[in-house]
Design an enzyme around this catalytic site. Structure first.
Site, short mmCIF file in Angstrom:
data_model
loop_
_atom_site.label_atom_id
_atom_site.label_comp_id
_atom_site.label_asym_id
_atom_site.label_seq_id
_atom_site.Cartn_x
_atom_site.Cartn_y
_atom_site.Cartn_z
N ARG A 111 0.85 -1.20 0.00
CA ARG A 111 0.00 0.00 0.00
C ARG A 111 0.89 1.25 0.00
NH1 ARG A 111 -1.29 1.65 4.62
NH2 ARG A 111 -2.28 -0.26 5.36
N TYR A 165 -16.59 18.40 -13.69
CA TYR A 165 -16.94 16.99 -13.91
C TYR A 165 -17.97 16.56 -12.85
CZ TYR A 165 -16.42 11.93 -14.05
OH TYR A 165 -16.68 10.59 -14.12
N ASP A 185 -7.54 19.89 -13.23
CA ASP A 185 -7.87 18.55 -13.73
C ASP A 185 -7.52 18.57 -15.22
OD1 ASP A 185 -9.13 16.33 -14.85
OD2 ASP A 185 -10.79 16.37 -13.41
N LYS A 245 -8.80 7.80 -19.02
CA LYS A 245 -9.09 8.38 -20.32
C LYS A 245 -7.83 8.33 -21.21
CE LYS A 245 -12.87 9.14 -18.02
NZ LYS A 245 -13.11 10.35 -17.24
#
Ligand SMILES: *Cc1c(COP(=O)(O)O)cnc(C)c1O
Length: 392
Positions: free
Chosen positions: A45, A97, A169, A194
């Site tokens: 992690r 978004y 972003d 994306k």
């Protein structure tokens, strides 16, 4: 060295074996020589060698100091918001978004973080909204789906003057087209789902910081909250990034051709593409983006949801699906899909009419994509003519 060369050679050959492809370290823990004595990895992690290659690679691509990989774009956004404290204020782009809107409004507001949404295409709106509680300015450029552009340089100056962080972003542009840190941003986030991964095969998010100090804070949050990206998906993201520049060039070239074709169609009212001189923010886009990307939106002269629906259902190459940035072209009807949960009035005011169609232009041949749109538009025109004859 040019960027494409730099990207490929910033992904190191595996020091242990010489493997030219980054090994997938599918492990949860690392054996230690003595308590606390290890090779820099103790628990996966906190750190994983495959993820580390991706994190270093995105940091370099965005000209930042540190990069971090998360389980989704939203997990990356969540990590940035966790830099704040109760009582702090965020100024965010009003065209944000939808998932970020839901996270800010429905999760963080109840922890005492307040959000003000402003039209950031006019930087003065941001300057006017800043108060002594403002800690973060959040913008997207281009926005989804009408591709509004904000002047990142001007907003970065406002942020600096007020000692407020600016986070961009950069999902729609990708670092191949736009580097917000070079323009003055403090933090960049990505939905790597994306363009970065680029093949519609993973969900992933990235954060890049402009300073080591901010990087250390994000690293702490990444480990403390735990929404890390797994090694296999990290590997897929690395593999995608290797061809990012090439893909963005071609996505943009195809999209420019298609946008110019759409401009000539009588049925179409507005074509939104930052590469068109008719786009409201074309000049700013040109000053901060190297490419204009693969997303186009357009709406119809008759704002009829049924005709628009008919078009997105009749395309054969453009597959009807949410998301964007993959090698295969996609289309969607935002009012029924990505933007369905937004109240109609708010939706209309940001240009998302009932007939607005969003295209994610892929890497097929542009002429084939144009033929596909032509036949879908003709089919819809014919159907609407028949419908009008019946009702007349
Ligand atoms: C898709 C997207 C996100 C969310 O990313 P996920 O990977 O789906 O969590 C955030 N911002 C923008 C601009 C996006 O397009």
């Amino acid at each position: 060295m040019k960027e494409q060369t730099q990207i490929l050679h910033s992904i190191p050959v595996d020091p242990l074996t010489g493997s030219i492809s980054t090994p997938i370290y599918q492990t949860s823990t690392f054996v230690q020589e003595a308590p606390g004595v290890h090779k820099g990895y103790d628990y996966a992690r906190s750190n994983n060698p495959t993820r580390k290659v991706l994190e270093d690679c995105i940091a370099k691509l965005e000209n930042g100091t540190n990069g971090y990989a998360f389980a989704s774009g939203l997990a990356a956004i969540d990590a940035v918001i966790k830099l704040l404290e109760a009582g702090d204020e965020v100024i965010a782009v009003d065209d944000i978004y939808g998932g970020a809107f839901r996270l800010f409004t429905h999760i963080y507001q109840k922890f005492g973080i307040s959000i003000k949404y402003v039209d950031s295409t006019n930087s003065a709106n941001i300057a006017a909204a800043v108060t002594d509680k403002t800690k973060l300015i959040w913008i997207e450029s281009p926005t989804n789906p009408t591709l509004k552009i904000s002047d990142i340089r001007a907003i970065a100056q406002i942020a600096k003057a007020n000692k407020v962080l600016l986070c961009v972003d950069n999902t729609f542009a990708s670092p191949a087209a736009q580097k917000p840190i070079d323009l003055g941003a403090d933090i960049v986030v990505h939905s790597a789902t994306k363009y970065l991964a680029g093949h519609s095969d993973i969900i992933a998010g990235l954060v890049v910081t402009a300073t080591q100090e901010l990087g250390d804070k994000i690293k702490f949050i990444q480990n403390a909250s735990g929404a890390i990206l797994g090694p296999f998906d990290s590997w897929l993201a690395i593999r995608g990034i290797e061809t990012l520049t090439l893909r963005i060039k071609q996505h943009s070239e195809n999209a420019q051709k298609i946008a110019e074709f759409l401009l000539e169609e009588k049925l179409i009212k507005n074509v939104y593409y930052p590469g068109l001189p008719s786009h409201h923010n074309h000049e700013i886009a040109k000053s901060q983006q190297k490419y204009f990307g693969g997303v186009i939106a357009f709406d119809l002269v008759i704002d009829d949801k049924e005709i628009a629906s008919q078009i997105v259902s009749s395309t054969k190459l453009f597959k009807l699906a949410e998301s964007l940035g993959g090698v295969k072209s996609l289309c969607c009807l935002p009012c029924e899909m990505t933007h369905k949960s937004i109240p109609a009035e708010k939706r209309y005011s940001s240009g998302v009419t009932d007939s607005l169609i969003r295209l994610s232009v892929g890497l097929e041949d542009a002429d084939d994509l144009i033929d596909d749109l032509k036949q879908a538009i003709e089919a819809a025109v014919k159907q609407s003519a028949e419908k009008n004859t019946v009702t007349a």
